[in-house]
Motif scaffolding. Structure first.
Motif, PDB file in Angstrom:
ATOM      1  N   GLU A 107      49.937   8.207  64.353  1.00  0.00           N
ATOM      2  CA  GLU A 107      50.874   9.368  64.533  1.00  0.00           C
ATOM      3  C   GLU A 107      52.506   8.795  64.680  1.00  0.00           C
ATOM      4  O   GLU A 107      53.147   7.686  65.366  1.00  0.00           O
ATOM      5  CB  GLU A 107      51.446  10.192  66.112  1.00  0.00           C
TER       6      GLU A 107
ATOM      7  N   ARG B 235      55.386   9.736  63.529  1.00  0.00           N
ATOM      8  CA  ARG B 235      56.737  10.950  64.163  1.00  0.00           C
ATOM      9  C   ARG B 235      57.551  10.436  63.504  1.00  0.00           C
ATOM     10  O   ARG B 235      57.751   9.982  62.386  1.00  0.00           O
ATOM     11  CB  ARG B 235      56.815  10.640  65.587  1.00  0.00           C
TER      12      ARG B 235
ATOM     13  N   SER C 105      52.674  15.907  60.459  1.00  0.00           N
ATOM     14  CA  SER C 105      53.125  16.898  61.103  1.00  0.00           C
ATOM     15  C   SER C 105      52.801  17.589  59.914  1.00  0.00           C
ATOM     16  O   SER C 105      53.503  17.478  58.675  1.00  0.00           O
ATOM     17  CB  SER C 105      54.216  16.774  61.204  1.00  0.00           C
TER      18      SER C 105
ATOM     19  N   ASN D 297      46.912  16.796  61.424  1.00  0.00           N
ATOM     20  CA  ASN D 297      47.723  17.521  61.544  1.00  0.00           C
ATOM     21  C   ASN D 297      48.245  17.364  63.135  1.00  0.00           C
ATOM     22  O   ASN D 297      47.133  17.676  64.135  1.00  0.00           O
ATOM     23  CB  ASN D 297      47.758  19.177  62.192  1.00  0.00           C
ATOM     24  N   ASP D 298      49.483  16.898  63.771  1.00  0.00           N
ATOM     25  CA  ASP D 298      49.853  16.204  65.437  1.00  0.00           C
ATOM     26  C   ASP D 298      49.725  16.964  66.046  1.00  0.00           C
ATOM     27  O   ASP D 298      48.493  16.549  67.671  1.00  0.00           O
ATOM     28  CB  ASP D 298      51.339  15.417  64.617  1.00  0.00           C
ATOM     29  N   THR D 299      49.648  18.548  65.649  1.00  0.00           N
ATOM     30  CA  THR D 299      49.390  19.271  67.304  1.00  0.00           C
ATOM     31  C   THR D 299      48.206  19.232  67.973  1.00  0.00           C
ATOM     32  O   THR D 299      47.172  19.743  68.346  1.00  0.00           O
ATOM     33  CB  THR D 299      49.283  20.741  66.670  1.00  0.00           C
TER      34      THR D 299
ATOM     35  N   ASN E 132      52.499  22.685  70.989  1.00  0.00           N
ATOM     36  CA  ASN E 132      52.983  21.655  71.519  1.00  0.00           C
ATOM     37  C   ASN E 132      54.416  22.264  71.119  1.00  0.00           C
ATOM     38  O   ASN E 132      54.819  23.137  69.815  1.00  0.00           O
ATOM     39  CB  ASN E 132      52.998  21.056  69.985  1.00  0.00           C
TER      40      ASN E 132
END
Length: 401
Positions: free
Chosen positions: A91, A93, A154, A191-193, A216
């Motif tokens: 992931e 960030r 993201s 997508n991270d969410t 999120n």
């Protein structure tokens, strides 16, 4: 993997497709006896016995032996072989990279966070892949047994085509292909969410819920949806832009360039902006001295102040939580979900965030609809996304969706 039933399933082989169904059943229901499995997949016991035998020979299923029962002969229990392979999650960030690995059974083996800044250039792709390989080597995972890697990013991601429109958008080649060339295994981006949504669905309190929403609430505001037990992507793969719902009349320009987006009043960035505005107006906080000295006040500083019962920080968070709760009430009225999970950076505030959310939901949602919806804080916390990345890589590699 390529010589297993998976390749045959894509070619329409009936037996291979039935094996996929069995694997899927084990993923969602856990270990089962042949009798219970035959009922679950609606196949005869002889057929299931034959297919299980082939899956054992291929290394995907393991016989865990006899298990206790209420009486009579104890049945043998079968399930996924945890050593059949491994799935890696990464992931990306703002200033770090979170990495994790699960075995074939979906059990979390290890996870770590390293400093990492992603830039939109080819060197960053190389550094990302080097870091992933270093994680695999550091935990002594055989490279030939890494069956897939999932990468969370993201922003706007089309996981079907493999393109990210936030990083490395090169029309000639999807990001997944660029990563596969360097990692020498299948790669899936998400997508991270949505990845965190899947992590909560498979690993958290929402397991087995058919309709579940994940909020999120971080610097921005995202939404992941499980509908009828499946991730909802939308036509182009860009569903869940909850933060850009035009709910507010504040005329504040959002980072997307539009005005009045929900994110401008119900997100970490909104909390940060409103808190600093109050300090400029002379409101008092435990962070006042830091502000007067011209030092940077981060969102984490404000959330730490909330946890230390700073009155101003709590008041601003209550305002943000009320706005978010009003929007969630709309989601409840539309989707009638079994569960809503609140995750992301703001979730560390706990009940200071949940109380205004619940108050607003009670005020604005239809009680007949709301009474069947549970609203919970994430149990996985910051690991939801990377666990979701691992499990999504597993599901996609196994052809489950």
């Amino acid at each position: 993997m390529t010589s297993s039933f998976l390749k045959q399933a894509t070619e329409g082989n009936k037996n291979a497709i039935l094996k996929q169904q069995i694997i899927c059943q084990y993923i969602f229901s856990g270990d089962l006896s042949i009798t219970d499995l035959s009922r679950a997949v609606n196949l005869s016991v002889p057929t299931v016995t034959k297919l299980i035998g082939e899956l054992i020979d291929e290394g995907f299923v393991h016989n865990f032996g006899e298990q206790g029962s209420a009486g009579g002969r104890r049945p043998n229990i079968y399930g996924l072989n945890p050593y059949a392979g491994y799935f890696i999650g990464a992931e990306i960030r703002t200033d770090s990279l979170v990495l994790a690995a699960v075995n074939f059974k979906g059990q979390l083996l290890c996870d770590t966070t390293v400093d990492f800044v992603m830039n939109n250039d080819p060197n960053s792709i190389d550094r990302l892949c080097e870091t992933i390989r270093g994680f695999i080597d550091g935990h002594k995972i055989p490279h030939e047994k890494v069956l897939a890697v999932g990468v969370n990013i993201s922003g706007r991601v089309n996981s079907r085509t493999g393109y990210s429109y936030s990083y490395f958008f090169v029309e000639e080649q999807p990001l997944t292909l660029l990563l596969e060339e360097r990692l020498d295994c299948p790669v899936y981006i998400e997508n991270d969410t949505r990845a965190a949504t899947y992590g909560e669905y498979m690993y958290g309190d929402a397991h087995n819920e058919q309709t579940m929403l994940y909020i999120n609430a971080s610097w921005g505001l995202g939404l992941g949806m499980i509908i009828d037990g499946k991730i909802f992507y939308g036509k182009s793969g860009f569903s869940g832009e909850f933060g850009h719902f035009p709910l507010l009349d504040n005329e504040i320009i959002c980072r997307c360039g539009k005005r009045g987006c929900l994110e401008t009043g119900a997100s970490g960035s909104a909390l940060h902006r409103l808190f600093l505005e109050k300090l400029r107006q002379g409101s008092v906080s435990m962070l006042s001295e830091k502000f007067k000295k011209g030092e940077e006040i981060s969102l984490k500083d404000i959330l730490d102040a909330v946890l230390k019962e700073d009155v101003l920080a709590i008041e601003i968070l209550e305002s943000v939580g009320h706005t978010l709760g009003k929007a969630i009430a709309g989601l409840i009225n539309m989707f009638n979900p079994e569960m809503i999970v609140i995750g992301g950076l703001l979730s560390v505030a706990g009940e200071s965030l949940m109380l205004p959310i619940r108050t607003a939901v009670n005020k604005y949602s239809l009680m007949l609809v709301y009474k069947d919806t549970q609203i919970k804080l994430s149990t996985l916390g910051e690991r939801a996304g990377v666990i979701g990345a691992c499990l999504l890589a597993r599901s996609k590699a196994l052809g489950l969706f």
